[in-house]
Design a protein around this motif. Structure first.
Motif, short mmCIF file in Angstrom:
data_model
loop_
_atom_site.label_atom_id
_atom_site.label_comp_id
_atom_site.label_asym_id
_atom_site.label_seq_id
_atom_site.Cartn_x
_atom_site.Cartn_y
_atom_site.Cartn_z
N TYR A 20 9.61 16.83 -2.15
CA TYR A 20 10.52 15.81 -1.64
C TYR A 20 9.96 15.19 -0.37
CZ TYR A 20 14.47 13.86 0.92
OH TYR A 20 15.27 13.04 1.66
N GLU A 21 9.49 16.01 0.57
CA GLU A 21 8.94 15.49 1.83
C GLU A 21 7.70 14.63 1.57
OE1 GLU A 21 10.30 15.53 4.79
OE2 GLU A 21 12.00 16.69 4.04
N ASP A 22 6.83 15.08 0.64
CA ASP A 22 5.65 14.29 0.30
C ASP A 22 6.05 12.94 -0.31
OD1 ASP A 22 4.09 16.39 1.19
OD2 ASP A 22 3.58 17.12 -0.82
N MET A 23 7.01 12.98 -1.22
CA MET A 23 7.47 11.75 -1.87
C MET A 23 8.13 10.83 -0.85
SD MET A 23 8.29 10.46 -5.27
CE MET A 23 7.92 11.97 -6.05
N LYS A 24 8.92 11.38 0.06
CA LYS A 24 9.58 10.57 1.08
C LYS A 24 8.54 9.91 1.99
CE LYS A 24 13.32 10.82 4.48
NZ LYS A 24 12.97 9.54 5.00
N ALA A 25 7.52 10.64 2.37
CA ALA A 25 6.46 10.07 3.21
C ALA A 25 5.75 8.93 2.48
CB ALA A 25 5.46 11.16 3.61
N GLU A 26 5.49 9.11 1.18
CA GLU A 26 4.83 8.06 0.41
C GLU A 26 5.73 6.83 0.28
OE1 GLU A 26 2.48 7.46 -3.84
OE2 GLU A 26 3.44 9.38 -3.40
N ILE A 27 7.01 7.05 0.05
CA ILE A 27 7.96 5.93 -0.05
C ILE A 27 8.04 5.18 1.27
CG2 ILE A 27 10.43 5.38 -0.24
CD1 ILE A 27 10.55 7.60 -2.42
N ASP A 28 8.12 5.92 2.38
CA ASP A 28 8.17 5.29 3.70
C ASP A 28 6.91 4.46 3.96
OD1 ASP A 28 10.64 6.43 4.13
OD2 ASP A 28 9.88 8.05 5.43
N ALA A 29 5.75 4.99 3.56
CA ALA A 29 4.49 4.27 3.75
C ALA A 29 4.48 2.99 2.92
CB ALA A 29 3.31 5.16 3.39
N LEU A 30 4.93 3.08 1.67
CA LEU A 30 4.95 1.89 0.81
C LEU A 30 5.94 0.85 1.32
CD1 LEU A 30 4.79 3.63 -2.68
CD2 LEU A 30 3.00 2.23 -1.61
N GLN A 31 7.09 1.30 1.80
CA GLN A 31 8.06 0.36 2.36
C GLN A 31 7.49 -0.32 3.59
OE1 GLN A 31 11.50 2.96 2.71
NE2 GLN A 31 12.45 2.01 0.92
N GLY A 32 6.74 0.44 4.40
CA GLY A 32 6.10 -0.14 5.58
C GLY A 32 5.06 -1.18 5.19
N GLU A 33 4.29 -0.90 4.14
CA GLU A 33 3.30 -1.86 3.66
C GLU A 33 3.97 -3.15 3.18
OE1 GLU A 33 0.69 -0.28 0.67
OE2 GLU A 33 0.25 1.50 1.86
N LEU A 34 5.05 -3.00 2.43
CA LEU A 34 5.75 -4.18 1.94
C LEU A 34 6.35 -4.99 3.08
CD1 LEU A 34 7.54 -2.86 -1.27
CD2 LEU A 34 5.65 -4.49 -1.14
N ALA A 35 6.90 -4.31 4.06
CA ALA A 35 7.51 -4.99 5.20
C ALA A 35 6.47 -5.76 6.01
CB ALA A 35 8.24 -4.00 6.09
N SER A 36 5.26 -5.22 6.09
CA SER A 36 4.22 -5.89 6.87
C SER A 36 3.45 -6.91 6.06
CB SER A 36 3.25 -4.85 7.44
OG SER A 36 2.48 -4.27 6.40
N GLY A 37 3.73 -6.96 4.75
CA GLY A 37 3.03 -7.92 3.90
C GLY A 37 1.73 -7.38 3.36
N ALA A 38 1.34 -6.17 3.73
CA ALA A 38 0.08 -5.60 3.27
C ALA A 38 0.14 -5.22 1.80
CB ALA A 38 -0.28 -4.35 4.10
N GLY A 39 1.33 -5.00 1.29
CA GLY A 39 1.46 -4.60 -0.12
C GLY A 39 1.64 -5.77 -1.06
N ALA A 40 1.62 -6.98 -0.50
CA ALA A 40 1.80 -8.16 -1.34
C ALA A 40 0.56 -8.41 -2.18
CB ALA A 40 2.09 -9.37 -0.46
N ALA A 41 0.76 -8.96 -3.34
CA ALA A 41 -0.37 -9.29 -4.22
C ALA A 41 -1.21 -10.37 -3.56
CB ALA A 41 0.15 -9.75 -5.57
N PRO A 42 -2.52 -10.29 -3.72
CA PRO A 42 -3.39 -11.33 -3.14
C PRO A 42 -3.12 -12.68 -3.82
CG PRO A 42 -4.68 -9.77 -4.45
CD PRO A 42 -3.28 -9.27 -4.41
N LYS A 43 -3.23 -13.73 -3.02
CA LYS A 43 -3.01 -15.07 -3.56
C LYS A 43 -4.22 -15.47 -4.39
CE LYS A 43 0.05 -16.58 0.05
NZ LYS A 43 0.38 -17.58 1.02
N ARG A 44 -3.93 -16.09 -5.52
CA ARG A 44 -5.00 -16.54 -6.40
C ARG A 44 -5.42 -17.94 -6.00
NH1 ARG A 44 -2.93 -15.58 -12.34
NH2 ARG A 44 -5.13 -15.45 -12.83
N PRO A 45 -6.71 -18.17 -5.99
CA PRO A 45 -7.17 -19.54 -5.66
C PRO A 45 -6.78 -20.50 -6.77
CG PRO A 45 -9.02 -18.13 -6.24
CD PRO A 45 -7.79 -17.27 -6.26
N ASP A 46 -6.35 -21.69 -6.39
CA ASP A 46 -5.96 -22.71 -7.38
C ASP A 46 -7.11 -23.48 -7.89
OD1 ASP A 46 -3.29 -22.01 -7.32
OD2 ASP A 46 -2.90 -23.28 -5.57
#
Length: 122
Positions: A96-122
């Motif tokens: 549970y603690e490991d999963m919670k730490a991973e979830i917190d890290a992923l939420q932090g990435e999404l909040a900072s925009g680091a987890g967003a998909a890279p933009k594709r060149p047009d």
């Protein structure tokens, strides 16, 4: 450190012991369904638990079919169940603690925009 196979085996023993403690008159089929294993797997586990002296067989008193058994935890089985319960709970809390730490890290990435998909060149 225990192997993953040993942990799975101990988890199955824990689930079967817990189910038997709640209702010693469950059939092997009912135990298998509740524990999430095959009937053959439950049969194997029950034989191992009986062989270790953790469970004893008794006649199912209310059954018309006297071939049905009750699987009764022995004092040694009750002590073993408590020991396995403690280890099971410790392992699940670590997971549970490991999963919670991973979830917190992923939420932090999404909040900072680091987890967003890279933009594709047009």
């Amino acid at each position: 450190m225990t192997s993953r196979r040993a942990e799975v085996q101990e988890d199955t023993h824990f689930r079967v012991l817990r189910l038997l403690h709640e209702n010693p008159e469950r059939s092997q089929r009912e135990l298998a369904e509740a524990a999430g294993v095959s009937v053959g797997g439950v049969h194997y586990v029950l034989n191992a638990l009986v062989g270790k002296g953790l469970v004893k067989l008794g006649n199912f008193s209310a059954a018309a079919d006297k071939r049905r058994y009750a699987y009764i935890l022995t004092p040694k089985g009750i002590a073993r169940k408590a020991e396995i319960t403690r280890r099971f709970l410790e392992r699940k809390l670590r997971e549970y603690e490991d999963m919670k730490a991973e979830i917190d890290a992923l939420q932090g990435e999404l909040a900072s925009g680091a987890g967003a998909a890279p933009k594709r060149p047009d």
